[in-house]
Design an enzyme around this catalytic site. Structure first.
Site, PDB file in Angstrom:
ATOM      1  CG  HIS A 116      -1.778   0.874   1.413  1.00  0.00           C
ATOM      2  ND1 HIS A 116      -2.003   2.357   1.519  1.00  0.00           N
ATOM      3  CD2 HIS A 116      -3.843   0.835   1.395  1.00  0.00           C
ATOM      4  CE1 HIS A 116      -2.858   3.088   1.777  1.00  0.00           C
ATOM      5  NE2 HIS A 116      -3.408   1.919   1.750  1.00  0.00           N
ATOM      6  CG  ASP A 193       1.060  -2.241   6.365  1.00  0.00           C
ATOM      7  OD1 ASP A 193      -0.441  -2.787   7.409  1.00  0.00           O
ATOM      8  OD2 ASP A 193       0.424  -1.119   5.691  1.00  0.00           O
ATOM      9  CD  GLN A 196      -6.452  -4.786   3.962  1.00  0.00           C
ATOM     10  OE1 GLN A 196      -7.798  -5.444   4.194  1.00  0.00           O
ATOM     11  NE2 GLN A 196      -7.119  -2.748   4.078  1.00  0.00           N
ATOM     12  CE  LYS A 219      -7.484   0.133   6.133  1.00  0.00           C
ATOM     13  NZ  LYS A 219      -8.031   0.637   5.054  1.00  0.00           N
ATOM     14  CB  CYS A 362      -4.116   3.273  -2.272  1.00  0.00           C
ATOM     15  SG  CYS A 362      -5.170   4.711  -1.590  1.00  0.00           S
TER      16      CYS A 362
HETATM   17  N1  PMP Z   1      -1.577  -0.942   4.373  1.00  0.00           N
HETATM   18  C1  PMP Z   1      -2.685  -1.594   3.734  1.00  0.00           C
HETATM   19  C2  PMP Z   1      -2.346  -3.095   4.227  1.00  0.00           C
HETATM   20  C3  PMP Z   1      -4.139  -1.156   3.587  1.00  0.00           C
HETATM   21  O1  PMP Z   1      -4.369  -1.818   3.606  1.00  0.00           O
HETATM   22  C4  PMP Z   1      -4.468   0.546   4.472  1.00  0.00           C
HETATM   23  C5  PMP Z   1      -5.749   0.945   3.940  1.00  0.00           C
HETATM   24  N2  PMP Z   1      -6.663   0.550   3.151  1.00  0.00           N
HETATM   25  C6  PMP Z   1      -3.040   0.757   5.210  1.00  0.00           C
HETATM   26  C7  PMP Z   1      -1.914   0.670   4.642  1.00  0.00           C
HETATM   27  C8  PMP Z   1      -3.741   2.217   5.304  1.00  0.00           C
HETATM   28  O2  PMP Z   1      -4.961   2.710   6.758  1.00  0.00           O
HETATM   29  P1  PMP Z   1      -5.066   3.960   7.028  1.00  0.00           P
HETATM   30  O3  PMP Z   1      -5.327   4.323   5.708  1.00  0.00           O
HETATM   31  O4  PMP Z   1      -5.807   3.612   7.386  1.00  0.00           O
HETATM   32  O5  PMP Z   1      -3.873   4.274   7.790  1.00  0.00           O
END
Ligand code: PMP
Length: 404
Positions: A116, A193, A196, A219, A362
């Protein structure tokens, strides 16, 4: 799983029953979490830590209990749990703190091709600041992380490896334990990270042996604006704070400021104590349902999505058949082989009450690797059912008929 606990799932979208399959972006909130937010603001709202008065003490107690709940959930200890604004904030904090202390010119940080943006850009910014180098683990043909290539990338200049446990685009579960083992053999720390993974799998930071883990409460059925940076105590003790301000200090003098103990050293300013309390209720809710049961249920749903999608003509599933958690990405093609833009499909699904995500999610470097402008992503939560998937497929069939 208890769908009726989530009031928003009764909402209608364009006059249709809502089929919410965008859980990788954010999850809906059960009534217990909504109640916790109202309770916090209506019964004991007061700033934490500094007050001797009753409400401040109650708020402090709830906030610190929430920290213990997160620690229990991840199998950490409370002082290793830093509350942040979310995964993105956690990674930025780590990049600043770890980066300032540990990274110098010519050093290397390793991420993977499927990250991401929030696990790419903070490291790029750090590398720019420090004239360090960002290295990218390539993917194999089947879109899994190329472990052999990764092993060859670890060297005496590597300062940190930062990888997602579960890809937010593909849903693939990455072999983080293996990644950590190889890094640790060379005394290199690893940040996972968990944005997910934590909502879908039992995550145990001790067992995994990661040095850092980041996640977002929203999430996992919790509120927005709250996240966690877990760090091993040995690391957090030696790293400098990423931000300055109230809460994170022991004493402030013009000639020298000394810092607070863990975890407060990393928590400048008034924390999101109503959010942390609400998140602790989300964790309790997930604990009541049982994370292993949730994982099994979602695995069945993901397999069912793939099974149903593969029954449709001209649909390409990415990383089909691989072990996944929560999400499936796919695209739809015309009879002549041309890609139907995922936005067009997404809009037609929306008109039928089906919420999926479309676009680059993203993760532009991964999408570029796939050679498409974006994908459609269906992602599940504990409240989704096979009926939801049947509705997705029926809506998709209609969309395809209109667009072909
Ligand atoms: N890392 C991963 C793997 C994600 O899926 C996401 C959110 N889509 C993020 C980071 C960023 O999370 P946040 O927008 O809640 O900061």
């Amino acid at each position: 799983m208890r769908r009726e606990d989530f009031p928003i799932l009764n909402e209608k979208v364009h006059g249709r029953e809502l089929v919410y399959l965008d859980n990788a972006a954010t999850t809906q909130k059960p009534q217990v979490v909504l109640d916790a937010i109202v309770e916090g603001y209506s019964k004991w709202n007061a700033n934490v830590h500094r007050g001797v008065h009753h409400l401040s003490q109650v708020a402090t107690e709830k906030h610190e209990q929430a920290r213990k709940k997160v620690a229990e959930w991840l199998n950490a200890v409370a002082e290793e749990v830093i509350f942040t604004k979310g995964t993105t904030d956690s990674i930025n904090m780590l990049a600043r703190s770890f980066g300032d202390a540990m990274v110098n010119e010519g050093d290397e940080i390793i991420v993977s091709q499927l990250e991401h943006h929030s696990n790419i850009v903070p490291w790029q910014m750090l590398c720019e600041r420090k004239k360090a180098v960002l290295k990218v683990i390539p993917l194999r043909e089947d879109l899994s992380i190329d472990i052999e290539a990764y092993k060859g990338m670890l060297n005496e200049r590597t300062r940190l490896v930062s990888v997602a446990q579960v890809s937010n685009v593909l849903g693939i579960i990455n072999p983080v334990e293996e990644i950590i083992r190889y890094a640790h053999a060379k005394h290199i720390p690893v940040c996972v990270d968990g944005a997910q993974s934590v909502p879908h799998l039992a995550v145990d930071v001790k067992k995994m042996d990661c040095d850092f883990l980041v996640m977002s409460a929203h999430k996992m059925y919790g509120p927005t604006g709250l996240g966690v940076l877990y760090g091993k105590k040995e690391w957090l003790d030696q790293l400098p704070p990423a931000e300055g301000g109230g809460e994170m200090i022991e004493h402030v003098r013009w000639d020298k400021t000394t810092y607070n103990v863990l975890p407060y050293k990393f928590e400048a300013g008034t924390p999101n104590y109503i959010g942390s309390y609400a998140f602790s209720k989300a964790i309790e809710y997930v604990q009541e349902q049982g994370i292993d049961d949730i994982a099994r249920h979602e695995e069945e749903l993901v397999e069912y999505i793939e099974e149903r999608l593969s029954g449709l003509k001209h649909v390409k599933i990415y990383a089909a058949g691989q072990k996944k958690a929560g999400a499936v990405s796919f695209n739809v093609y015309r009879v002549d082989g041309g890609l139907i833009h995922p936005f067009d499909v997404g809009v037609l699904l929306d008109r039928q009450g089906v919420a999926v995500r479309t676009g680059h999610h993203c993760a532009e470097p991964l999408i570029e690797h796939l050679g498409v402008p974006g994908t459609l992503r269906a992602s599940v939560g504990l409240y989704n059912t096979k009926e939801d998937i049947d509705k997705l497929i029926a809506a998709l069939e209609r969309a395809i008929m209109m667009l072909e």
